[in-house]
Write a protein that holds these residues in place. Structure first.
Motif, PDB file in Angstrom:
ATOM      1  N   ALA A  42     -23.305 -74.030  70.963  1.00  0.00           N
ATOM      2  CA  ALA A  42     -23.647 -75.344  70.334  1.00  0.00           C
ATOM      3  C   ALA A  42     -24.037 -76.223  71.698  1.00  0.00           C
ATOM      4  O   ALA A  42     -23.494 -76.372  72.553  1.00  0.00           O
ATOM      5  CB  ALA A  42     -22.720 -76.076  69.627  1.00  0.00           C
ATOM      6  N   LYS A  43     -25.369 -76.516  71.615  1.00  0.00           N
ATOM      7  CA  LYS A  43     -26.072 -77.423  72.641  1.00  0.00           C
ATOM      8  C   LYS A  43     -26.443 -78.623  72.122  1.00  0.00           C
ATOM      9  O   LYS A  43     -26.944 -78.881  71.091  1.00  0.00           O
ATOM     10  CB  LYS A  43     -27.384 -76.699  72.969  1.00  0.00           C
ATOM     11  N   SER A  44     -26.120 -79.832  73.149  1.00  0.00           N
ATOM     12  CA  SER A  44     -26.330 -81.105  72.634  1.00  0.00           C
ATOM     13  C   SER A  44     -26.867 -81.879  73.901  1.00  0.00           C
ATOM     14  O   SER A  44     -26.649 -81.455  74.853  1.00  0.00           O
ATOM     15  CB  SER A  44     -24.971 -81.929  72.248  1.00  0.00           C
ATOM     16  N   GLY A  45     -27.781 -82.771  73.442  1.00  0.00           N
ATOM     17  CA  GLY A  45     -28.373 -83.680  74.411  1.00  0.00           C
ATOM     18  C   GLY A  45     -29.548 -82.879  75.036  1.00  0.00           C
ATOM     19  O   GLY A  45     -30.109 -81.688  74.647  1.00  0.00           O
ATOM     20  N   ARG A  46     -30.288 -83.463  76.122  1.00  0.00           N
ATOM     21  CA  ARG A  46     -31.253 -83.028  76.853  1.00  0.00           C
ATOM     22  C   ARG A  46     -31.458 -83.166  78.113  1.00  0.00           C
ATOM     23  O   ARG A  46     -30.379 -84.219  78.796  1.00  0.00           O
ATOM     24  CB  ARG A  46     -32.466 -83.353  76.270  1.00  0.00           C
ATOM     25  N   GLY A  47     -31.966 -82.285  79.096  1.00  0.00           N
ATOM     26  CA  GLY A  47     -31.887 -82.609  80.493  1.00  0.00           C
ATOM     27  C   GLY A  47     -30.729 -82.686  81.204  1.00  0.00           C
ATOM     28  O   GLY A  47     -29.714 -81.803  80.819  1.00  0.00           O
ATOM     29  N   ARG A  48     -30.362 -83.301  82.095  1.00  0.00           N
ATOM     30  CA  ARG A  48     -29.294 -83.360  82.804  1.00  0.00           C
ATOM     31  C   ARG A  48     -27.861 -83.862  82.001  1.00  0.00           C
ATOM     32  O   ARG A  48     -26.671 -83.455  82.417  1.00  0.00           O
ATOM     33  CB  ARG A  48     -29.107 -84.302  84.082  1.00  0.00           C
ATOM     34  N   GLY A  49     -28.125 -84.602  80.928  1.00  0.00           N
ATOM     35  CA  GLY A  49     -27.037 -84.756  80.203  1.00  0.00           C
ATOM     36  C   GLY A  49     -26.514 -83.753  79.124  1.00  0.00           C
ATOM     37  O   GLY A  49     -25.850 -84.102  78.242  1.00  0.00           O
ATOM     38  N   ALA A  50     -27.215 -82.595  79.088  1.00  0.00           N
ATOM     39  CA  ALA A  50     -27.186 -81.632  77.928  1.00  0.00           C
ATOM     40  C   ALA A  50     -25.685 -81.130  78.372  1.00  0.00           C
ATOM     41  O   ALA A  50     -25.202 -80.821  79.556  1.00  0.00           O
ATOM     42  CB  ALA A  50     -28.402 -80.560  78.222  1.00  0.00           C
ATOM     43  N   THR A  51     -25.104 -80.550  77.073  1.00  0.00           N
ATOM     44  CA  THR A  51     -23.737 -79.966  77.215  1.00  0.00           C
ATOM     45  C   THR A  51     -24.060 -78.827  76.347  1.00  0.00           C
ATOM     46  O   THR A  51     -24.631 -78.862  75.306  1.00  0.00           O
ATOM     47  CB  THR A  51     -22.735 -80.918  76.776  1.00  0.00           C
ATOM     48  N   THR A  52     -23.183 -77.622  76.830  1.00  0.00           N
ATOM     49  CA  THR A  52     -23.400 -76.275  76.071  1.00  0.00           C
ATOM     50  C   THR A  52     -21.699 -76.027  75.826  1.00  0.00           C
ATOM     51  O   THR A  52     -20.967 -76.104  76.651  1.00  0.00           O
ATOM     52  CB  THR A  52     -23.959 -75.036  76.875  1.00  0.00           C
ATOM     53  N   ARG A  53     -21.554 -75.940  74.565  1.00  0.00           N
ATOM     54  CA  ARG A  53     -20.233 -75.528  74.333  1.00  0.00           C
ATOM     55  C   ARG A  53     -20.116 -74.128  73.612  1.00  0.00           C
ATOM     56  O   ARG A  53     -21.126 -73.918  72.667  1.00  0.00           O
ATOM     57  CB  ARG A  53     -19.532 -76.427  73.157  1.00  0.00           C
ATOM     58  N   PHE A  54     -19.183 -73.433  73.748  1.00  0.00           N
ATOM     59  CA  PHE A  54     -18.685 -72.380  73.220  1.00  0.00           C
ATOM     60  C   PHE A  54     -17.579 -72.335  72.364  1.00  0.00           C
ATOM     61  O   PHE A  54     -16.526 -73.118  72.690  1.00  0.00           O
ATOM     62  CB  PHE A  54     -18.587 -71.293  74.385  1.00  0.00           C
ATOM     63  N   LYS A  55     -17.721 -71.750  71.350  1.00  0.00           N
ATOM     64  CA  LYS A  55     -16.338 -71.435  70.440  1.00  0.00           C
ATOM     65  C   LYS A  55     -16.531 -70.151  69.829  1.00  0.00           C
ATOM     66  O   LYS A  55     -17.392 -69.338  69.621  1.00  0.00           O
ATOM     67  CB  LYS A  55     -16.901 -72.512  69.081  1.00  0.00           C
ATOM     68  N   ILE A  56     -14.910 -69.866  70.026  1.00  0.00           N
ATOM     69  CA  ILE A  56     -14.627 -68.251  69.526  1.00  0.00           C
ATOM     70  C   ILE A  56     -15.055 -68.296  67.947  1.00  0.00           C
ATOM     71  O   ILE A  56     -14.777 -69.030  67.305  1.00  0.00           O
ATOM     72  CB  ILE A  56     -13.350 -67.765  70.063  1.00  0.00           C
ATOM     73  N   THR A  57     -15.445 -67.036  67.500  1.00  0.00           N
ATOM     74  CA  THR A  57     -15.649 -66.724  66.186  1.00  0.00           C
ATOM     75  C   THR A  57     -14.460 -65.956  65.635  1.00  0.00           C
ATOM     76  O   THR A  57     -13.420 -65.324  66.450  1.00  0.00           O
ATOM     77  CB  THR A  57     -17.067 -65.929  66.011  1.00  0.00           C
ATOM     78  N   GLY A  58     -14.649 -65.826  64.326  1.00  0.00           N
ATOM     79  CA  GLY A  58     -13.505 -64.818  63.612  1.00  0.00           C
ATOM     80  C   GLY A  58     -13.430 -63.547  64.141  1.00  0.00           C
ATOM     81  O   GLY A  58     -12.400 -62.956  64.604  1.00  0.00           O
ATOM     82  N   PRO A  59     -14.619 -62.859  64.119  1.00  0.00           N
ATOM     83  CA  PRO A  59     -14.661 -61.625  64.735  1.00  0.00           C
ATOM     84  C   PRO A  59     -14.350 -61.257  66.258  1.00  0.00           C
ATOM     85  O   PRO A  59     -13.741 -60.621  66.757  1.00  0.00           O
ATOM     86  CB  PRO A  59     -16.179 -61.122  64.842  1.00  0.00           C
ATOM     87  N   GLY A  60     -14.807 -62.570  67.006  1.00  0.00           N
ATOM     88  CA  GLY A  60     -14.333 -62.831  68.493  1.00  0.00           C
ATOM     89  C   GLY A  60     -12.826 -62.688  68.724  1.00  0.00           C
ATOM     90  O   GLY A  60     -12.182 -61.807  69.672  1.00  0.00           O
ATOM     91  N   ARG A  61     -12.210 -63.453  67.822  1.00  0.00           N
ATOM     92  CA  ARG A  61     -10.819 -63.599  67.620  1.00  0.00           C
ATOM     93  C   ARG A  61      -9.991 -62.292  67.356  1.00  0.00           C
ATOM     94  O   ARG A  61      -9.051 -61.859  68.239  1.00  0.00           O
ATOM     95  CB  ARG A  61     -10.390 -64.626  66.847  1.00  0.00           C
TER      96      ARG A  61
END
Length: 78
Positions: A42-61
């Motif tokens: 999931a990505k939020s924001g733009r440019g220098r203030g952008a944040t990328t978050r990663f979340k484990i999925t059911g299959p990943g777990r």
């Protein structure tokens, strides 16, 4: 995967610092995990203030759990 299995989700900067890897290495690994369906991005924001978050999925777990079980079995046989 170990961090995500415990935390559920984490941002790019946290993972990079916690794991002690470069941006490039983390990006490549997360792209591979995303391609396998093990993490969602999931990505939020733009440019220098952008944040990328990663979340484990059911299959990943499930895959991570199986991986740990196999490692434990290998170590127990040693």
């Amino acid at each position: 995967m170990g961090v995500l299995s415990r935390a559920g989700s984490a941002d790019f900067a946290f993972l990079r610092e916690h794991l002690g890897v470069s941006d490039s290495d983390l990006s490549k690994q997360m792209t591979a995990l995303q391609g396998a369906g093990y993490v969602a991005v999931a990505k939020s924001g733009r440019g220098r203030g952008a944040t990328t978050r990663f979340k484990i999925t059911g299959p990943g777990r499930s895959a991570y759990r199986r991986h740990r079980e196999v490692l434990h079995a290998l170590l127990d046989d040693g």
